[in-house]
Design a protein around this motif. Sequence first.
Motif, PDB file in Angstrom:
ATOM      1  N   ASP A   6       0.825  -1.256  -0.017  1.00 20.86           N
ATOM      2  CA  ASP A   6       0.011  -0.094  -0.207  1.00 20.86           C
ATOM      3  C   ASP A   6       0.735   1.433   0.046  1.00 20.86           C
ATOM      4  O   ASP A   6       0.505   2.160   0.716  1.00 20.86           O
ATOM      5  CB  ASP A   6      -0.927  -0.115   1.057  1.00 20.86           C
ATOM      6  CG  ASP A   6      -2.419   0.703   0.971  1.00 20.86           C
ATOM      7  OD1 ASP A   6      -2.280   0.890  -0.407  1.00 20.86           O
ATOM      8  OD2 ASP A   6      -3.318   0.638   1.595  1.00 20.86           O
ATOM      9  N   ILE A   7       2.004   1.368  -0.843  1.00 23.34           N
ATOM     10  CA  ILE A   7       2.724   2.407  -1.094  1.00 23.34           C
ATOM     11  C   ILE A   7       2.654   2.678  -2.758  1.00 23.34           C
ATOM     12  O   ILE A   7       2.658   1.620  -3.457  1.00 23.34           O
ATOM     13  CB  ILE A   7       4.035   2.171  -0.580  1.00 23.34           C
ATOM     14  CG1 ILE A   7       3.985   1.661   0.969  1.00 23.34           C
ATOM     15  CG2 ILE A   7       5.077   3.455  -0.802  1.00 23.34           C
ATOM     16  CD1 ILE A   7       5.547   1.452   1.490  1.00 23.34           C
ATOM     17  N   PRO A   8       2.672   3.912  -2.937  1.00 24.21           N
ATOM     18  CA  PRO A   8       2.448   4.186  -4.602  1.00 24.21           C
ATOM     19  C   PRO A   8       3.956   3.914  -5.374  1.00 24.21           C
ATOM     20  O   PRO A   8       4.078   4.752  -6.264  1.00 24.21           O
ATOM     21  CB  PRO A   8       1.958   5.510  -4.426  1.00 24.21           C
ATOM     22  CG  PRO A   8       2.569   6.188  -3.394  1.00 24.21           C
ATOM     23  CD  PRO A   8       2.590   5.157  -2.364  1.00 24.21           C
ATOM     24  N   ASN A   9       4.796   3.223  -4.915  1.00 21.23           N
ATOM     25  CA  ASN A   9       6.093   3.264  -5.562  1.00 21.23           C
ATOM     26  C   ASN A   9       6.150   1.756  -6.498  1.00 21.23           C
ATOM     27  O   ASN A   9       7.410   1.289  -6.625  1.00 21.23           O
ATOM     28  CB  ASN A   9       7.268   3.494  -4.726  1.00 21.23           C
ATOM     29  CG  ASN A   9       7.276   2.254  -3.284  1.00 21.23           C
ATOM     30  OD1 ASN A   9       6.433   1.467  -3.379  1.00 21.23           O
ATOM     31  ND2 ASN A   9       8.392   2.612  -2.583  1.00 21.23           N
ATOM     32  N   ASP A  10       4.841   1.052  -6.445  1.00 23.72           N
ATOM     33  CA  ASP A  10       4.970  -0.070  -7.161  1.00 23.72           C
ATOM     34  C   ASP A  10       3.608  -0.168  -7.799  1.00 23.72           C
ATOM     35  O   ASP A  10       2.756   0.078  -7.259  1.00 23.72           O
ATOM     36  CB  ASP A  10       4.963  -1.397  -6.278  1.00 23.72           C
ATOM     37  CG  ASP A  10       5.537  -2.552  -7.001  1.00 23.72           C
ATOM     38  OD1 ASP A  10       5.817  -2.707  -8.433  1.00 23.72           O
ATOM     39  OD2 ASP A  10       5.391  -3.620  -6.536  1.00 23.72           O
ATOM     40  N   MET A  11       3.583  -0.786  -9.112  1.00 17.06           N
ATOM     41  CA  MET A  11       2.109  -0.705  -9.806  1.00 17.06           C
ATOM     42  C   MET A  11       1.960  -2.314 -10.144  1.00 17.06           C
ATOM     43  O   MET A  11       2.930  -3.052 -10.382  1.00 17.06           O
ATOM     44  CB  MET A  11       2.126  -0.071 -10.983  1.00 17.06           C
ATOM     45  CG  MET A  11       1.991   1.483 -10.817  1.00 17.06           C
ATOM     46  SD  MET A  11       2.056   2.581 -12.437  1.00 17.06           S
ATOM     47  CE  MET A  11       1.628   3.986 -11.650  1.00 17.06           C
ATOM     48  N   ALA A  12       0.888  -2.572 -10.238  1.00 19.67           N
ATOM     49  CA  ALA A  12       0.396  -4.133 -10.597  1.00 19.67           C
ATOM     50  C   ALA A  12      -0.854  -4.065 -11.218  1.00 19.67           C
ATOM     51  O   ALA A  12      -1.660  -3.059 -11.059  1.00 19.67           O
ATOM     52  CB  ALA A  12       0.172  -4.809  -9.319  1.00 19.67           C
TER      53      ALA A  12
END
Length: 451
Positions: free
Chosen positions: A184-190
């Motif tokens: 839940d941190i915006p430094n990874d996308m999926a």
Amino acid sequence: MHATIVDRPLHRVTPRGSWLVAAALAALGAACAGTPRWPVAPVEHREPLVDVEHYDINVDIDHEGGYVDGIVTVHFQGIDPPLGQPADGGTRELVLDAVEMEIESVFDDEGNELTFEYDGQLLIIDLGQALPPGKQSAVTIDYDCYPRRGLFIIPPSAQEGNRPWHVWSQGQSEDTRHWIPVWDIPNDMATHELHVTVDDAFRTMAAGDQTGSSPPRDGRRTDHWLMETPHVSYLITLVAGRFAEGQLPGGNGLPLPVLAEADDLPMALENLAETADMLAIIGDYLDAPYPYSKYAQSCVKEYTAGGMENISATTLYYRTIHDPADEPQVDSLGLVAHEAAHQWFGDLLTCETWEHLWLNEGFADFFENYYIGQTRGPDRGAHQRLTSQRGYVRAELNNSRPIVWGDYEHPDDTFSGHAYAGGAARLHLLESILGERVFRRGLREYVEEHR
């Protein structure tokens, strides 16, 4: 999210609804009592140890009990360690955010049960062996929870006796972790898919395409939604309840569904009628057509914000719906344009850390102003720009801080006139210095490079 308070008619002022008031009162009470300001500690920023690629989410929602029974499979691959950490063959851990859950079991992709540590907020799973960079793996988590945030279940009320059940999610800034174990941190996308089981009388709306629905069994049904564009976890969304659904015109083949209560649906369709024009005008400016397979808008009761730009499926507070005869004193134009712009700025491109929130909100306000100027005339556009400048100045006078601001206690603290009006005012200034042609060319290159 549309959450600033600026010089606009009351109906278009969209603070974070009752939640903003509750948070302010809670903060005041906490300060007096010496208790923490936030009931759940903020997520501590950390660098990813793996690259999460896909979430396969299965949730059964008991709306009367406020209960979620879930199974989530997280697909990921190994990456090089963060700078400063030794390259020792790869990580042995998968770290996820998961608040107030009962973790029943964790298995790897071969069916082996894995050990884990869980403190009520952070789930640390031992993978059993090091995961070298580039190698793919998956972990399945069986859990249940009674979410207090992230997923909200709104029952019928005595004041609104005919109001049906409303179920809706609100992930920004870091509340998806309250009903789904995620990074839940915006430094990874999926990417993600959502299998959601609900009362058969409920209609569901989520990100991406609905690819299937099971035959009802014992009054329950499972809908399957798939979002194939990578995105940050706070954009995972669900709306469910006894809603009616309509379609907006003008999408040129793009579905534009709208959810509202049946009696209010005709008015909602009228209020949101310019949606197709908004998407077309913003896409043309950026030379980047609307990037998803649909754009849905759902109007829900007791929402905690004015609107939220969940990827391909915006959620709006119910006051969006109004009698067109009350315009222009009451209108939803700015809110709807703001959330439409977020589908590019915030969704297709997302700030890596919350200190750069202005990259989401400043651009959304900029294109809200641009759309209004294009469709309502240059004088109205100039007034919009002046409103942004005044909103920023007021925020600065009340609480001076830089537009890129990392000295926050909680990410929600960054949602202010500095990021919204301040970001837009700076973009308008930059455009006036560079000229519209150069500014637009640079912005198109920025979107193309970082989408």
